[in-house]
Design a protein around this motif. Structure first.
Motif, mmCIF file in Angstrom:
data_model
loop_
_atom_site.group_PDB
_atom_site.id
_atom_site.type_symbol
_atom_site.label_atom_id
_atom_site.label_comp_id
_atom_site.label_asym_id
_atom_site.label_seq_id
_atom_site.Cartn_x
_atom_site.Cartn_y
_atom_site.Cartn_z
ATOM 1 N N LEU A 3 0.849 -1.198 0.000
ATOM 2 C CA LEU A 3 0.000 0.000 0.000
ATOM 3 C C LEU A 3 0.888 1.252 0.000
ATOM 4 C CD1 LEU A 3 -2.692 -1.160 2.619
ATOM 5 C CD2 LEU A 3 -2.733 -1.424 0.132
ATOM 6 N N LYS A 4 1.800 1.275 -0.988
ATOM 7 C CA LYS A 4 2.829 2.335 -1.039
ATOM 8 C C LYS A 4 2.232 3.734 -1.091
ATOM 9 C CE LYS A 4 5.441 1.541 -4.580
ATOM 10 N NZ LYS A 4 5.755 0.486 -5.474
ATOM 11 N N ASN A 5 1.219 3.901 -1.952
ATOM 12 C CA ASN A 5 0.658 5.250 -2.145
ATOM 13 C C ASN A 5 -0.140 5.717 -0.935
ATOM 14 O OD1 ASN A 5 1.304 6.094 -5.034
ATOM 15 N ND2 ASN A 5 0.654 3.969 -5.232
ATOM 16 N N LEU A 6 -0.882 4.767 -0.336
ATOM 17 C CA LEU A 6 -1.714 5.149 0.816
ATOM 18 C C LEU A 6 -0.871 5.627 2.000
ATOM 19 C CD1 LEU A 6 -4.514 2.409 0.961
ATOM 20 C CD2 LEU A 6 -4.826 4.854 0.589
ATOM 21 N N PHE A 7 0.329 5.070 2.107
ATOM 22 C CA PHE A 7 1.161 5.442 3.259
ATOM 23 C C PHE A 7 2.266 6.439 2.907
ATOM 24 C CE2 PHE A 7 -1.181 1.806 4.783
ATOM 25 C CZ PHE A 7 -1.592 2.294 6.018
ATOM 26 N N ASN A 8 2.079 7.114 1.785
ATOM 27 C CA ASN A 8 2.965 8.193 1.378
ATOM 28 C C ASN A 8 2.472 9.507 1.965
ATOM 29 O OD1 ASN A 8 5.180 8.366 -0.096
ATOM 30 N ND2 ASN A 8 4.179 8.085 -2.086
ATOM 31 N N ASN A 19 0.139 10.528 5.880
ATOM 32 C CA ASN A 19 -0.327 9.507 4.942
ATOM 33 C C ASN A 19 -1.628 9.989 4.301
ATOM 34 O OD1 ASN A 19 -2.500 8.906 6.734
ATOM 35 N ND2 ASN A 19 -1.241 7.429 7.851
ATOM 36 N N ARG A 20 -2.288 9.125 3.540
ATOM 37 C CA ARG A 20 -3.463 9.565 2.763
ATOM 38 C C ARG A 20 -4.788 9.272 3.461
ATOM 39 N NH1 ARG A 20 -1.536 10.854 -2.347
ATOM 40 N NH2 ARG A 20 0.734 10.818 -2.220
ATOM 41 N N GLU A 309 -5.892 2.045 -2.617
ATOM 42 C CA GLU A 309 -4.525 2.220 -3.105
ATOM 43 C C GLU A 309 -4.534 2.566 -4.599
ATOM 44 O OE1 GLU A 309 -1.555 2.303 -1.755
ATOM 45 O OE2 GLU A 309 -0.262 1.914 -3.499
ATOM 46 N N LYS A 310 -5.400 1.862 -5.347
ATOM 47 C CA LYS A 310 -5.471 2.116 -6.805
ATOM 48 C C LYS A 310 -5.998 3.514 -7.102
ATOM 49 C CE LYS A 310 -6.305 -2.517 -8.355
ATOM 50 N NZ LYS A 310 -7.534 -3.278 -8.376
ATOM 51 N N PHE A 311 -6.982 3.972 -6.335
ATOM 52 C CA PHE A 311 -7.533 5.316 -6.589
ATOM 53 C C PHE A 311 -6.441 6.372 -6.430
ATOM 54 C CE2 PHE A 311 -11.639 3.415 -4.692
ATOM 55 C CZ PHE A 311 -11.963 2.835 -5.918
ATOM 56 N N ILE A 312 -5.599 6.183 -5.409
ATOM 57 C CA ILE A 312 -4.522 7.164 -5.182
ATOM 58 C C ILE A 312 -3.472 7.011 -6.287
ATOM 59 C CG2 ILE A 312 -2.725 7.969 -3.578
ATOM 60 C CD1 ILE A 312 -5.458 8.362 -2.346
ATOM 61 N N GLN A 313 -3.131 5.775 -6.575
ATOM 62 C CA GLN A 313 -2.083 5.520 -7.579
ATOM 63 C C GLN A 313 -2.479 6.070 -8.948
ATOM 64 O OE1 GLN A 313 -1.888 1.632 -9.075
ATOM 65 N NE2 GLN A 313 -0.432 2.474 -10.565
ATOM 66 N N LYS A 314 -3.773 5.931 -9.292
ATOM 67 C CA LYS A 314 -4.235 6.429 -10.601
ATOM 68 C C LYS A 314 -4.445 7.940 -10.609
ATOM 69 C CE LYS A 314 -6.866 2.423 -12.230
ATOM 70 N NZ LYS A 314 -8.239 1.904 -12.293
ATOM 71 N N GLY A 315 -4.345 8.574 -9.456
ATOM 72 C CA GLY A 315 -4.505 10.036 -9.400
ATOM 73 C C GLY A 315 -5.958 10.493 -9.374
ATOM 74 N N ILE A 316 -6.888 9.556 -9.126
ATOM 75 C CA ILE A 316 -8.307 9.950 -9.051
ATOM 76 C C ILE A 316 -8.513 10.818 -7.812
ATOM 77 C CG2 ILE A 316 -10.665 9.054 -8.659
ATOM 78 C CD1 ILE A 316 -9.759 6.570 -10.300
ATOM 79 N N ALA A 317 -7.790 10.487 -6.757
ATOM 80 C CA ALA A 317 -7.884 11.261 -5.513
ATOM 81 C C ALA A 317 -6.501 11.354 -4.884
ATOM 82 C CB ALA A 317 -8.851 10.587 -4.550
ATOM 83 N N ASP A 318 -6.347 12.335 -3.988
ATOM 84 C CA ASP A 318 -5.083 12.492 -3.267
ATOM 85 C C ASP A 318 -5.163 11.891 -1.876
ATOM 86 O OD1 ASP A 318 -3.802 14.335 -5.294
ATOM 87 O OD2 ASP A 318 -5.663 15.396 -4.824
ATOM 88 N N PHE A 319 -6.392 11.876 -1.335
ATOM 89 C CA PHE A 319 -6.623 11.339 0.016
ATOM 90 C C PHE A 319 -7.880 10.483 -0.029
ATOM 91 C CE2 PHE A 319 -4.092 15.079 0.636
ATOM 92 C CZ PHE A 319 -3.228 14.739 1.663
#
Ligand SMILES: Cc1cc2nc3c(=O)[nH]c(=O)nc-3n(C[C@H](O)[C@H](O)[C@H](O)COP(=O)(O)O)c2cc1C
Length: 366
Positions: A3-8, A19-20, A309-319
């Protein structure tokens, strides 16, 4: 899957959130004479310990008459600043950010002690009251300054940002909807006019607190199945106007009390299958496409960390933002970070709504 993006870590304005994960505003109904109580501080430090990056408080009253509930939290005068400071300091001890959500109940006010006010006198079936339509002068001389002053107090109380509650049929959102706004002055009619109250509050707050304090918004993007209500197309046009004004983040939401008792229970949909999760995803996606430089907080039925995680990774949302799952499991972000990616245990049945009337915020079925 990691969950790399969620915990960025990511910023809102120039506030760094670790984190997000956002805790979406959730009314507590546990204040003491409007002041955050020890019970509220415990609720928020438990959430902070549980790993969420940003907590948004339950709606805080901008005026005595604007409270959502009898034991709601207030910040309508400077005398509340000290007790709010105690809360923000307690949360900051965990390296977690906290936003005040500021609200006026408007047409949906259930607090009989005060008159309900609204853009227009449209009967509200849940309380059985007909609100009084505000005069233009009351909007400019009272309502807008209530929000501006309350936002300034949030800043002085140590909150990291302020969220305008412009959703769910409360006062600000009722200005946006053609169902509740029949005005013929500069605050009614065209989309630009219906959005004017938000723009004036935003500009007033910026003048008061400068550019470094993020102002975010929970925005009515649609009224749902309400005949003659706000459509998503209009919601998008409103999002564009306020993003151009400079708002730092938008959390798209929808629905309101007029739909209670129907199958459409927006904003807190009863989710029975995984297909019913993420029910504001398309609103967030469409608003992202038409807004620049404005963070998008995806809210509504987020239950599965792999989809999030995918929503953040695809840039649909930031949080991503959650309410009910964090009532059931305040330590949900930590559980997911530890590698247990089982979706949230919350069954989204809305029994938690009843708990707040008994002075707690919990899942009664747990
Ligand atoms: C008990 C309860 C109280 C809520 N109070 C507020 C509130 O004060 N302000 C607000 O904007 N939304 C409030 N909400 C709505 C949530 O913030 C959220 O938008 C909604 O429940 C959908 O998210 P979820 O599926 O993660 O629960 C409340 C929801 C619940 C369950």
């Amino acid at each position: 899957m990691e969950l790399k993006n969620l915990f960025n870590s990511e910023k809102i304005g120039n506030v760094q959130v670790k984190n997000r994960f956002v805790r979406s505003a959730t009314a507590e109904n546990m204040a003491e004479d409007g002041h955050p109580s020890d019970q509220i501080i415990k609720l928020y430090t438990d959430l902070a310990e549980g790993g969420v990056g940003l907590i948004i408080t339950g709606g805080i009253a901008v005026d005595p008459s604007s409270t959502l509930s009898k034991n709601g939290t207030s910040l309508y005068s400077d005398e509340f600043i000290l007790s709010h400071r105690k809360l923000t300091e307690a949360v900051h001890d965990y390296d977690v950010k906290i936003s005040a959500q500021i609200v006026h109940a408007g047409r949906q006010s259930a607090y009989k002690k005060y008159e309900a006010v609204a853009p227009s006198s449209i009967f509200y079936p849940v309380t059985g009251r007909v609100p009084r339509a505000l005069s233009t002068e009351e909007i400019t001389k009272n309502i807008i300054p209530f929000f501006v002053e309350c936002g300034r107090r949030a800043f002085e109380s140590g909150y990291d940002m302020v969220q305008l509650h412009a959703a769910h049929g409360y006062l600000l959102s009722s200005f946006l909807s053609p169902f509740t706004n029949k005005r013929t002055d500069e605050f009614g009619g065209s989309i630009l006019n219906r959005t004017k109250i938000l723009v004036e509050i935003y500009n007033g707050l910026r003048d008061e607190i400068g550019k470094n304090f993020p102002i975010i918004i929970k925005l009515q993007s649609q009224d749902g199945d309400l005949p003659g209500g706000l459509s998503l197309d209009e919601g998008k046009a409103i999002a564009k106007i306020i993003s151009e004004t400079g708002i730092d983040a938008i959390e798209p939401s929808g629905g309101g009390g007029d739909l209670i008792g129907t199958d459409n229970t927006l904003p807190s949909v009863e989710i029975k299958t995984p297909e019913e999760e993420n029910y504001f995803l398309s609103a967030a996606e469409e608003i992202r496409e038409i807004t620049d430089d404005c963070k998008i907080i995806l809210m509504g039925g987020i239950r599965n960390p792999l989809s999030a995680e995918k929503f953040i990774q695809k840039g649909i949302a930031d949080f991503i933002s959650m309410s009910r799952p964090l009532i059931y499991e305040p330590d949900l972000p930590n559980r997911w970070e530890s590698g247990d990616h089982t979706p949230a245990f919350c069954e989204s049945c809305n029994a938690c709504y009843t708990s707040i009337f008994y002075g707690t915020l919990e899942c009664p079925l747990k």
